[in-house]
Design an enzyme around this catalytic site. Structure first.
Site, mmCIF file in Angstrom:
data_model
loop_
_atom_site.group_PDB
_atom_site.id
_atom_site.type_symbol
_atom_site.label_atom_id
_atom_site.label_comp_id
_atom_site.label_asym_id
_atom_site.label_seq_id
_atom_site.Cartn_x
_atom_site.Cartn_y
_atom_site.Cartn_z
ATOM 1 N N HIS A 158 7.067 -29.733 -1.072
ATOM 2 C CA HIS A 158 7.601 -28.365 -1.103
ATOM 3 C C HIS A 158 7.037 -27.617 -2.302
ATOM 4 O O HIS A 158 7.608 -27.630 -3.392
ATOM 5 C CB HIS A 158 9.127 -28.408 -1.174
ATOM 6 N N ASN A 201 5.553 -18.789 3.215
ATOM 7 C CA ASN A 201 5.986 -17.419 2.893
ATOM 8 C C ASN A 201 5.013 -16.776 1.910
ATOM 9 O O ASN A 201 5.315 -16.540 0.756
ATOM 10 C CB ASN A 201 7.426 -17.406 2.367
ATOM 11 N N LYS A 246 8.821 -23.856 9.113
ATOM 12 C CA LYS A 246 9.823 -23.540 8.085
ATOM 13 C C LYS A 246 10.760 -22.456 8.590
ATOM 14 O O LYS A 246 10.358 -21.325 8.859
ATOM 15 C CB LYS A 246 9.130 -23.072 6.797
ATOM 16 N N ASP A 249 9.790 -27.623 -5.434
ATOM 17 C CA ASP A 249 9.917 -26.213 -5.027
ATOM 18 C C ASP A 249 9.161 -25.326 -6.030
ATOM 19 O O ASP A 249 9.646 -24.294 -6.479
ATOM 20 C CB ASP A 249 11.377 -25.783 -4.920
#
Length: 461
Positions: free
Chosen positions: A85, A119, A170, A324
């Protein structure tokens, strides 16, 4: 059936980059000499011979025979770690991070494989855009890199994305990455069923903001964090498990913050979970002193919740730890709470922080390898990764377990020169990172050429 553009791009990605095939293979021969090698439960002294990017032999002594050699005396050899991630940005967001700076950060942090989120601008929501990303990354990456794609409602596009090598779809519940009716359970179920047929997992940001307080005017980071309360995660996890049971597809739940979420997912078929170092080690009170440096979503929780999450992770409830890694410029971040974009860099701090827990005997090294290597490889089908054995990929990280230092974000390879962990004392550090038999990072420096890494495709990784 895969589209012709997908097949053409796959063929193009197989072409050599900048060198002849023979020269490239020779560049991936390496002997790691006299290391303490992780054997799954403990360390065994020996050497690792990597030929043409794969582990050829592990033995107590191996003759050098002119092969490039690394003296690993006093170092621990772990299988190359995997961060499933990360946000490497690039394309129209390259000013925040690009594939070169992001994968340099990965190598410095001990990660030889990373999976990038969709994204971006443009979003990774079609096979064509995924292939474009793969081609750009092939010229820049230092490590192995694969790509997640955005959840889409068109079943044929789901199949095309899987055929192009996406590692997951996702589903971003707070705001869809690509046009998608996140409020409609039937639409989500249809997407999950298509993902199941295409044998591609669904990854989820599980926060249901439909009942959240309007925070557009909130200017205090602690208040903003309280407004995105734990109940929003609970509602989302409950809803998605219910839909998933009907769709019968594989779902990976990202950056969870609650013990209750881990327990539900642990008892749900085809479900896996992920936690982050910042949710394990920082609580909401850090926002009072750090402000934007500690603002991410899901937000930091109470100290009690943090402790519970750490205990649950150490007890084995979580499937994986991921950073992340979400870089932004300081100019973007250093704004009022309502305007500051969420996210912090983490590729260069994750392993150091977890090794520090190991040094304090709060976490076993065996669990660390499972959460940062073995389990991520299993969840996302990276069958030749995260293992030190004959014929596995030659991805190795050499660790100095005794090295003490402080986290200093000004020295990051990432373009994001900030961290909520700035000044933290750590014990244990990356000495060298080897990707496919090629030395990429050594003692604070990137020593490989840009584009020397590999683009991975799900199903052929």
């Amino acid at each position: 059936m895969e589209s012709s553009c997908v097949r053409t791009a796959q063929k193009n990605l197989a072409l050599p980059k900048k060198r002849t095939d023979t020269a490239d293979l020779e560049d991936r021969n390496l002997l790691v000499k006299d290391a303490d090698i992780w054997n799954g439960t403990d360390f065994t002294r020996g050497s690792i011979l990597i030929e043409e990017g794969r582990i050829k032999r592990i033995a107590r002594r191996i003759a050098e025979d002119g092969t490039e050699t690394i003296d690993a005396s006093g170092l621990k050899a772990l299988p190359g770690l995997i961060d499933v991630h990360v946000h490497l940005r690039d394309m129209d967001l390259a000013y925040k991070e690009d594939f070169a700076s992001g994968t340099a950060a990965a190598a410095a942090g001990g990660f030889t494989t990373v999976l990038d989120m969709p994204n971006t601008i443009p979003p990774t929501d079609s096979a064509g855009r995924l292939i474009e990303k793969q081609n750009v990354a092939a010229q820049k990456t230092y490590t192995n890199v694969g790509f997640h794609a955005a959840a889409v409602s068109d079943s044929q596009e789901v199949e095309s994305l899987a055929g192009a090598g996406a590692f997951s779809l996702k589903l971003y519940l707070p705001k869809p990455i690509s046009p998608f009716d996140i409020k409609n359970d039937d639409v989500i179920e249809k997407m999950m069923r298509a993902a199941g047929r295409a044998e591609i997992p669904v990854t989820v940001h599980a926060e249901d903001l439909s009942t959240a307080t309007n925070t557009s005017q909130v200017e205090d980071f602690e208040e903003l964090a309280k407004a995105r309360s734990p109940i929003l995660e609970t509602q989302a996890v409950d809803r998605l498990i219910r839909i998933q049971k009907k769709a019968r597809c594989q779902v990976h739940y990202c950056h969870l913050t609650l013990r209750s979420s881990l327990m539900k997912i642990n008892s749900s078929a085809k479900s896996t979970s992920e936690v982050t170092p910042h949710h394990l080690l920082l609580s909401r009170r850090a926002l009072s002193s750090l402000g934007w440096k500690a603002w991410m979503v899901p937000p930091l929780r109470s100290e009690e919740t943090r402790r519970s999450l750490l205990r649950s992770t150490i007890s084995g409830l979580a499937s994986a730890i991921a950073s992340d890694h979400a870089p932004h410029t300081i100019k973007e971040k250093d704004q009022s709470a309502s305007k500051s974009p969420p996210g912090v860099p983490g590729l260069e701090t994750t392993l150091r922080l977890m090794l520090t827990l190991v040094s304090r005997q709060q976490m076993s090294l065996s669990l660390l390898v499972k959460l940062l290597g073995e389990n991520p490889a299993r969840v996302f089908g990276l069958k030749s990764k995260a293992k030190l054995r004959k014929d596995a990929d030659g991805d190795v990280v050499l660790i100095d377990l005794k090295k003490e230092s402080r986290i200093d974000s000004s020295r990051f390879f990432s373009k994001a020169k900030f961290s909520p962990f700035d000044g933290f004392k750590t014990k244990g550090a990356v000495h060298s990172s080897i990707v496919g038999g090629r030395l990429v990072y050594r003692e604070g420096e990137i020593v490989a050429s840009k584009g020397s890494g590999s683009v991975l495709r799900s199903g052929s990784a």
